[in-house]
Structures are given as structure tokens and as C-alpha cells.
Design an enzyme around this catalytic site. Structure first.
Site, PDB file in Angstrom:
ATOM      1  CG  PHE A 173      -1.656   1.261   1.479  1.00  0.00           C
ATOM      2  CD1 PHE A 173      -2.217   2.009   0.456  1.00  0.00           C
ATOM      3  CD2 PHE A 173      -1.769   1.736   2.781  1.00  0.00           C
ATOM      4  CE1 PHE A 173      -2.880   3.210   0.723  1.00  0.00           C
ATOM      5  CE2 PHE A 173      -2.429   2.919   3.060  1.00  0.00           C
ATOM      6  CZ  PHE A 173      -2.981   3.654   2.025  1.00  0.00           C
ATOM      7  CG  LEU A 174       4.187   3.851   2.683  1.00  0.00           C
ATOM      8  CD1 LEU A 174       3.669   5.242   2.315  1.00  0.00           C
ATOM      9  CD2 LEU A 174       4.737   3.822   4.109  1.00  0.00           C
TER      10      LEU A 174
ATOM     11  CE  LYS B  53       6.537  -0.817  11.498  1.00  0.00           C
ATOM     12  NZ  LYS B  53       7.036  -1.063  10.113  1.00  0.00           N
TER      13      LYS B  53
END
Length: 373
Positions: free
Chosen positions: A22-23, A160
């Protein structure tokens, strides 16, 4: 969308990891538009979707958990910069897989980058790395500490944060590699599969008459092109660290070794964002007809549904996490990105909503037409 005269025509050779996601594919598209002389490589597990047709882009299938493969590929391509957007799905995999891909894969990329003389490494982190259940985020900046381990309810976010730490610690360590991290908040836009679709489905399922809480909590959402813009500014700053400065940068000017929040700079009340999406879909329900469900009641119902659906092997439409996210205050300062990267959103929240919703509506309409044929 961009003024090409403001940007260098070439950033050399840039590898986008996760560039079919997506990004990632938005970064590829903006990179081709803004820096037309740049040689762009895309690495993804599968590269059969979201492809850019430019002759300056090449695609490479591969697994970032395979260090030997990465060293071989990097030795062949010799990228000047890496933009790393790849990660597992937020909830659809085990903790072991999250560790292997999000943390281990990132460390592999760093090791391969150092071994092959890569100059710049930009990592896609998350604004949620500083979010805890005990504290709301009000204009939060990069001085807020990371929240990990037992203090962090979302294991994905912990991975993350650990990956971001590895990236920033690798800055100029045992090599000339310069690194930084981008922390986007609430990404949405064309090709979105996580944020826009469920909100839009709520409209088509006639669920817009319900909301959780009083809608007095400000929240950050970020149009995907603005996130892509932030990544490219960071890559250019790392590749040309002294271009805009007559001397070496001060600590207050540095980009390398730093993290940056990237948002639209337009925090909105949580349910106002949802209603803007529903309005673009065609919703005209008066606010006077909206039913309010308290946060506590929504939490309890979400917990009950989670238990029932667990035994059914399915996911409920309301979970405790969703109840929490729809009622907390969570927005961030982008002053650091403005000052050090020269960042400013290139498209407004309203325009982003319009583009994202219209693209998804068009895609769904095409799918319906195919099924009816």
C-alpha cells in the site's frame, strides 16, 4: 502534485523494500514522478501487483528474512539508498512471524546495506510506538519514550519499535550508512485495505447511526501521498546531508539517527473522520439521529464478542481494541519534520478522503460488473 523544480532529478539508485504494498507503491510512484532520473528497484515477497510501468523501475521477488539472498541482490543492484516499508500484517500472523519479519528482516537489510556500501536507509516505523494504555497523546513529539514489551498491548507495535531502534542504532556504526525513521499515523488513501474499507462497509451496511463515546477525542489520520512525500524528503536529506548547510549540521538540524512523525498536521475528532468518509459515499444522516454507546459499554461488548467469535474462528466487527482507538486522543507534532526535512503536507485531509473513497468505490463497482457478466 509536486513541483519538479524543487527536487533533484536523480537520487541515484533507490531500492524500495515492500514497494508493491500500500505505502510502498505510492513511494515508487512519487519517486518516479519527482525524481525521473532515479533508478528504482522494488523488492517484495511477490511483485505481481501495484506495479509502475516506468522503464526506470525494475521488480525483484525475494524474502527479507534470507540474509544471503539480500547480500547477493544488493551486490548486484548496488543501491545508494533503501526505503524499507515492508512488515507483516497487523494481526493476521503469529508473534514468531512478526519477530522474524519485522525485527529480523530489518536487521538483515541493515547488515546487507552495510556490507554493500549503501549510503542511506529510511525505515517506516509507526506513530503508535509511543502509545500506552495509560496515557493519551496530545501533540506528542519525538521526545516521548518508546512503549514496548508488557507495557505495549499491541505486539506488532513492539516489533516496530524494536526494528526502529535497530535502524537508528545502525546510524554510522561500523560503516558510513546514514539512517532515520519515519513514524506515520493512521495512513489511508488509494489502495488502502485496512482503514477505509471497514469504515465504508459500515455505511453500506447501514451502521452509521452508531458511535462510541462523545466524539471529543482528536486523532491523527494521514493521506498516503503525504507519507510518501515524507519518506522521499528523508532519503534526499540523508543522501545530501550538507547540501543546504554551509557546515556540518548541528544536533538540532540532524536527520541521520533521528525519528520523525509524519501526519497531515490536521488532527480531527475521530468520528468526524468516519462521517467525512460516509458523506463522500453518500451518507446524509443527521447527527441528531446518531446513537451514542459509552466507551465502557463498547469495551464490554467487544470483549464478549471476541470470546464468542474466537470459538467460531472468526473476527468480530467490534473488538476492545477498536473501542479503545475510537475514544482515545492521539495526535502528534510534526514540527521536527517541518524544520529538519522541510516537510509540509502536499494534500489536505479532505482531498485525501475524496481520492481514497472514490478510488475504492470505482474498484468495487468494477468488481460488481465483472461478477454480473
Amino acid at each position: 502534485m509536486t513541483d519538479p523544480e524543487k527536487y533533484a532529478p536523480s537520487l541515484g539508485k533507490v531500492l524500495i523494500v515492500g514497494g508493491c504494498g500500500f505505502l510502498g507503491h505510492h513511494i515508487v510512484d512519487l519517486l518516479v514522478e519527482r525524481h525521473p532520473q532515479t533508478r528504482v528497484f522494488v523488492l517484495d515477497l511477490r511483485t505481481n501487483s501495484n506495479r509502475n510501468s516506468s522503464s526506470t523501475v525494475s521488480y525483484h521477488d525475494g524474502d527479507i528474512t534470507d540474509l544471503d539472498f539480500l547480500k547477493m541482490l544488493f551486490s548486484e543492484l548496488r543501491p545508494d539508498a533503501i526505503i524499507h516499508t515492508a512488515a507483516t500484517h497487523f494481526t493476521a500472523v503469529t508473534k514468531e512471524i512478526m519477530d522474524k519479519v519485522n525485527i529480523g528482516g530489518t536487521k538483515n537489510l541493515l547488515e546487507a546495506a552495510k556490507a554493500t556500501g549503501v549510503k542511506a536507509f529510511v525505515y517506516t516505523s509507526s506513530a503508535s510506538v509511543i502509545l500506552s494504555p495509560e496515557r493519551e497523546l496530545i501533540n506528542a513529539d519525538e521526545t516521548f519514550p518508546l512503549v514496548t514489551g508488557k507495557a505495549q498491548p499491541e505486539y506488532y507495535t513492539t516489533t516496530k519499535a524494536y526494528a526502529e531502534t535497530a535502524v537508528l542504532e545502525a546510524n554510522q556504526k561500523d560503516s558510513n550508512l546514514l539512517t532515520c525513521a519515519i513514524r506515520p499515523a493512521g495512513i489511508f488513501g488509494e489502495g488502502d485495505v485496512q482503514l477505509l474499507p471497514p469504515i465504508m462497509h459500515a455505511y453500506f451496511n447501514r451502521q452509521t447511526k452508531f458511535q462510541i463515546g462523545n466524539n471529543d477525542n482528536l486523532f491523527d489520520f494521514t493521506y498516503v501521498a503525504n507519507v510518501a512525500h515524507g519518506h522521499l524528503l528523508a532519503a534526499q536529506a540523508l543522501l545530501h546531508p550538507y547540501k543546504m548547510l554551509p557546515t556540518a549540521p548541528l544536533d538540532s538540524e540532524r536527520v541521520d539517527g533521528e525519528a520523525f512523525f509524519i501526519t497531515n498536521g490536521q488532527p480531527v475528532y475521530f468520528w468526524d473522520f468516519a462521517r467525512a468518509i460516509w458523506h463522500e459515499c453518500g451518507d446524509r444522516l443527521p447527527l441528531s439521529q446518531v446513537w451514542h454507546l459509552s466507551e465502557g459499554a463498547a469495551w464490554a461488548i467487544g470483549g464478549l464478542l471476541e470470546g464468542v467469535f474466537f470459538f467460531l474462528g472468526r473476527k468480530p466487527k467490534l473488538s476492545r481494541a477498536q473501542a479503545r482507538y475510537s475514544t482515545i486522543t492521539k495526535y502528534h507534532s510534526i514540527d521536527k519534520a517541518r524544520k529538519r526535512l522541510g516537510y509540509a503536507p502536499i494534500l489536505s485531509l479532505d482531498e485525501g478522503i475524496r481520492r481514497g473513497v472514490q478510488q475504492l468505490l470505482s474498484e468495487w463497482d468494477q468488481q460488481k460488473q465483472k461478477k454480473s457478466q
